[in-house]
Write a protein that holds these residues in place. Structure first.
Motif, PDB file in Angstrom:
ATOM      1  N   ILE A 123      -4.930  -5.041 -11.039  1.00  0.00           N
ATOM      2  CA  ILE A 123      -5.168  -5.840 -10.276  1.00  0.00           C
ATOM      3  C   ILE A 123      -4.555  -5.956  -9.454  1.00  0.00           C
ATOM      4  O   ILE A 123      -2.696  -5.914  -9.864  1.00  0.00           O
ATOM      5  N   ALA A 124      -3.217  -4.820  -7.616  1.00  0.00           N
ATOM      6  CA  ALA A 124      -2.103  -4.899  -7.363  1.00  0.00           C
ATOM      7  C   ALA A 124      -2.930  -5.975  -6.175  1.00  0.00           C
ATOM      8  O   ALA A 124      -3.755  -5.618  -5.250  1.00  0.00           O
ATOM      9  N   GLY A 125      -1.807  -6.554  -5.397  1.00  0.00           N
ATOM     10  CA  GLY A 125      -1.761  -6.814  -3.861  1.00  0.00           C
ATOM     11  C   GLY A 125      -0.121  -7.063  -3.719  1.00  0.00           C
ATOM     12  O   GLY A 125       0.888  -6.515  -3.970  1.00  0.00           O
ATOM     13  N   GLY A 126      -0.671  -6.170  -2.520  1.00  0.00           N
ATOM     14  CA  GLY A 126       0.810  -5.484  -1.253  1.00  0.00           C
ATOM     15  C   GLY A 126       1.585  -4.722  -2.198  1.00  0.00           C
ATOM     16  O   GLY A 126       0.957  -3.686  -2.457  1.00  0.00           O
ATOM     17  N   ILE A 127       2.752  -4.434  -2.333  1.00  0.00           N
ATOM     18  CA  ILE A 127       3.925  -3.869  -2.921  1.00  0.00           C
ATOM     19  C   ILE A 127       3.703  -4.202  -4.164  1.00  0.00           C
ATOM     20  O   ILE A 127       3.764  -2.764  -5.031  1.00  0.00           O
ATOM     21  N   GLY A 128       2.696  -4.462  -4.774  1.00  0.00           N
ATOM     22  CA  GLY A 128       2.564  -5.065  -6.223  1.00  0.00           C
ATOM     23  C   GLY A 128       1.793  -3.401  -6.803  1.00  0.00           C
ATOM     24  O   GLY A 128       1.908  -3.346  -8.126  1.00  0.00           O
ATOM     25  N   ALA A 199      -1.790  -6.651 -13.987  1.00  0.00           N
ATOM     26  CA  ALA A 199      -1.336  -7.472 -12.638  1.00  0.00           C
ATOM     27  C   ALA A 199      -0.170  -6.902 -11.874  1.00  0.00           C
ATOM     28  O   ALA A 199       0.189  -7.803 -13.022  1.00  0.00           O
ATOM     29  N   CYS A 200      -0.042  -7.334 -10.782  1.00  0.00           N
ATOM     30  CA  CYS A 200       1.113  -7.188  -9.681  1.00  0.00           C
ATOM     31  C   CYS A 200       1.282  -7.843  -8.343  1.00  0.00           C
ATOM     32  O   CYS A 200       0.369  -7.011  -7.598  1.00  0.00           O
ATOM     33  N   GLY A 201       1.434  -8.175  -7.802  1.00  0.00           N
ATOM     34  CA  GLY A 201       2.153  -9.177  -7.095  1.00  0.00           C
ATOM     35  C   GLY A 201       2.322  -9.963  -6.084  1.00  0.00           C
ATOM     36  O   GLY A 201       3.333 -10.750  -7.012  1.00  0.00           O
ATOM     37  N   PRO A 202       2.413 -10.876  -5.270  1.00  0.00           N
ATOM     38  CA  PRO A 202       2.769 -11.945  -4.916  1.00  0.00           C
ATOM     39  C   PRO A 202       2.412 -13.101  -6.295  1.00  0.00           C
ATOM     40  O   PRO A 202       1.605 -12.725  -6.505  1.00  0.00           O
ATOM     41  N   GLU A 203       3.073 -13.842  -6.025  1.00  0.00           N
ATOM     42  CA  GLU A 203       3.286 -15.208  -7.190  1.00  0.00           C
ATOM     43  C   GLU A 203       1.359 -15.619  -7.300  1.00  0.00           C
ATOM     44  O   GLU A 203       1.199 -15.906  -7.869  1.00  0.00           O
ATOM     45  N   PRO A 204       0.772 -16.500  -5.460  1.00  0.00           N
ATOM     46  CA  PRO A 204      -0.784 -17.056  -5.580  1.00  0.00           C
ATOM     47  C   PRO A 204      -1.451 -15.988  -5.756  1.00  0.00           C
ATOM     48  O   PRO A 204      -1.882 -16.766  -6.647  1.00  0.00           O
ATOM     49  N   LEU A 205      -1.347 -14.578  -5.838  1.00  0.00           N
ATOM     50  CA  LEU A 205      -2.134 -13.469  -6.834  1.00  0.00           C
ATOM     51  C   LEU A 205      -1.318 -13.700  -8.401  1.00  0.00           C
ATOM     52  O   LEU A 205      -2.658 -13.836  -8.781  1.00  0.00           O
ATOM     53  N   LEU A 206      -0.629 -13.721  -8.913  1.00  0.00           N
ATOM     54  CA  LEU A 206      -0.297 -13.531 -10.413  1.00  0.00           C
ATOM     55  C   LEU A 206      -1.050 -14.955 -10.752  1.00  0.00           C
ATOM     56  O   LEU A 206      -1.667 -15.157 -11.626  1.00  0.00           O
TER      57      LEU A 206
END
Length: 324
Positions: A123-128, A199-206
Motif C-alpha cells: 500500500i503506497a501513498g504519493g512519494i511512499g 505500507a508507506c505514505g503520508p501519516e493519515p494513510l498510515l
C-alpha cells in the motif's frame, strides 16, 4: 515499523562522495536522481526498504528511500517530491542539483526490511511508492504473489506509473481526484494468513492502515514513516548514561536528548533526523530500561529493550548503560 536493521554500535558516520549522474521527471513534482560513486567503485550493497542520507552542499541532510535495483551497484536512485513547505532539502534538489555535481551520502540503512512471506500486499501513498518499488520487483523475482494499491492526488502526480504498467492487473491505481482514496476496507477487512502488508505514505494513510489492519495477525503489518508521528508531550527527567566502551558516564538533563548530551561530551555518536524515524542513532542497550519514543521499533522490539534510538528515546529509570 515492524522490522529494523540489526543492532550496531553507534559510531560517527562515514560520508561517501557521489556524483549526480542523471535527473529525470517521474511525475508532476517528483524528480528521480541517479548517483554514482565519484571514484568509480561499486556502491555499498542494499536491500529493498533501504534509504540513504543525502548531505547537500548547504549542509542540510535528508533521508531518501532507494528505489532502483539492488543488483545495480553502479548507481543509486532516489526520488524527491518538491514540497510546498520545504525546509530546504527538496527545494535544493529541484532548483539547484545538476548532473556532474558532487554530493555526499551516508548509508544505506534499512529500517523497513523486506521479510519472507507467502504473499504480499503493498500500500503506497504519493512519494511512499519509493521504498515499495524495489519490494515489488523482488516479490516478482521470487515468484511470490503480490498486489499493490497505490494512491495519489492525481494520476499526474503519481511517480513511476510507466514502470508499474508491466505488472498490469496486480497494480490498482487510486488517484483521489478520479477514484477517491484507497478503499482500505476492501483490502484489509479480511485477514489473510501468511500475507505481509507493507505500507508507506503520508501519516493519515498510515494511521488508517494501522486501524484497518488491527485485526490481522501480529507481525503482518510493516510501516515506514517519513516523519515522526504527532505525540503528546511527555514529562522528562534527568538520568545518567554509562558509556560502556568509552568508560564514561554522562548526565542527560531533562531538557536535552541523549544524543545531544553525548555529543556535547565529545563522544562518537551519529545522528541525522533527530525525530526517531531514520535509524542513524540506533544504539545497543546493555543495562537499564529505555523509554522508547521512536517510530521504528515494533511492540516486541520495544519490550525486548535491546536497542534504542537516542535522538528521542529516554530512560525509564535513573540510569542506562549503552554500547558507546
Amino acid at each position: 515499523m515492524t522490522s529494523a536493521a540489526p543492532a550496531r554500535p553507534s559510531t560517527a558516520p562515514t560520508d561517501l562522495v557521489v556524483l549526480v549522474r542523471q535527473l529525470r521527471w517521474e511525475s508532476t513534482g517528483v524528480v528521480s536522481v541517479e548517483l554514482c560513486a565519484a571514484d568509480g567503485n561499486p556502491l555499498p550493497p542494499w536491500q529493498p526498504g533501504a534509504h540513504i542520507d543525502l548531505v547537500l552542499p548547504t549542509g542540510i541532510t535528508r533521508q531518501y528511500s532507494l528505489c532502483g535495483s539492488p543488483a545495480d551497484r553502479d548507481h543509486y536512485r532516489i526520488a524527491v517530491l518538491r514540497e510546498r513547505r520545504s525546509r530546504g532539502g527538496s527545494e535544493y534538489v529541484h532548483a539547484f542539483l545538476r548532473p556532474g555535481q558532487p554530493v555526499r551520502v551516508r548509508g544505506p540503512r534499512n529500517n523497513f526490511g523486506f521479510e519472507p512471506a507467502d504473499s504480499y500486499l503493498f500500500i503506497a501513498g504519493g512519494i511512499g511508492i519509493t521504498p515499495i518499488l524495489p519490494m515489488v520487483r523482488r516479490a516478482e523475482e521470487l515468484g511470490v504473489p503480490w498486489r499493490l494499491a497505490y494512491g495519489g492526488r492525481t494520476a499526474g502526480s503519481m511517480a513511476f506509473l510507466g514502470e508499474l504498467r508491466e505488472y498490469r492487473d496486480r497494480v490498482w491505481l487510486h488517484p483521489s481526484d478520479r477514484a477517491g482514496r484507497i478503499p482500505l476496507g476492501e483490502w484489509l477487512d479480511h485477514p489473510e494468513d501468511g500475507t505481509a502488508i507493507y505500507a508507506c505514505g503520508p501519516e493519515p494513510l498510515l494511521r488508517a492502515v494501522e486501524s484497518a489492519a488491527a485485526h490481522w495477525a501480529p507481525g503482518s503489518l510493516h510501516l515506514e514513516r517519513f516523519r515522526a508521528r504527532p505525540k503528546p508531550e511527555l514529562p522528562n527527567s534527568e538520568f545518567e548514561v554509562e558509556c560502556a566502551r568509552s568508560h564514561r558516564t554522562v548526565t542527560v538533563p531533562a531538557d536535552r536528548s541523549v544524543l545531544d548530551a553525548l555529543e556535547g561530551a565529545g563522544l562518537p555518536v551519529a545522528g541525522s533526523c533527530r525525530e526517531g524515524v531514520c535509524g542513524t542513532c540506533e544504539t545497543r542497550v546493555l543495562g537499564g530500561t529505555p523509554e522508547h519514543r521512536d517510530d521504528i521499533l515494533s511492540g516486541p522490539e520495544r519490550e525486548a529493550g535491546e536497542r534504542m534510538f537516542i535522538c528521542v528515546s529516554r530512560s525509564c529509570g535513573p540510569k542506562l548503560t549503552l554500547d558507546i
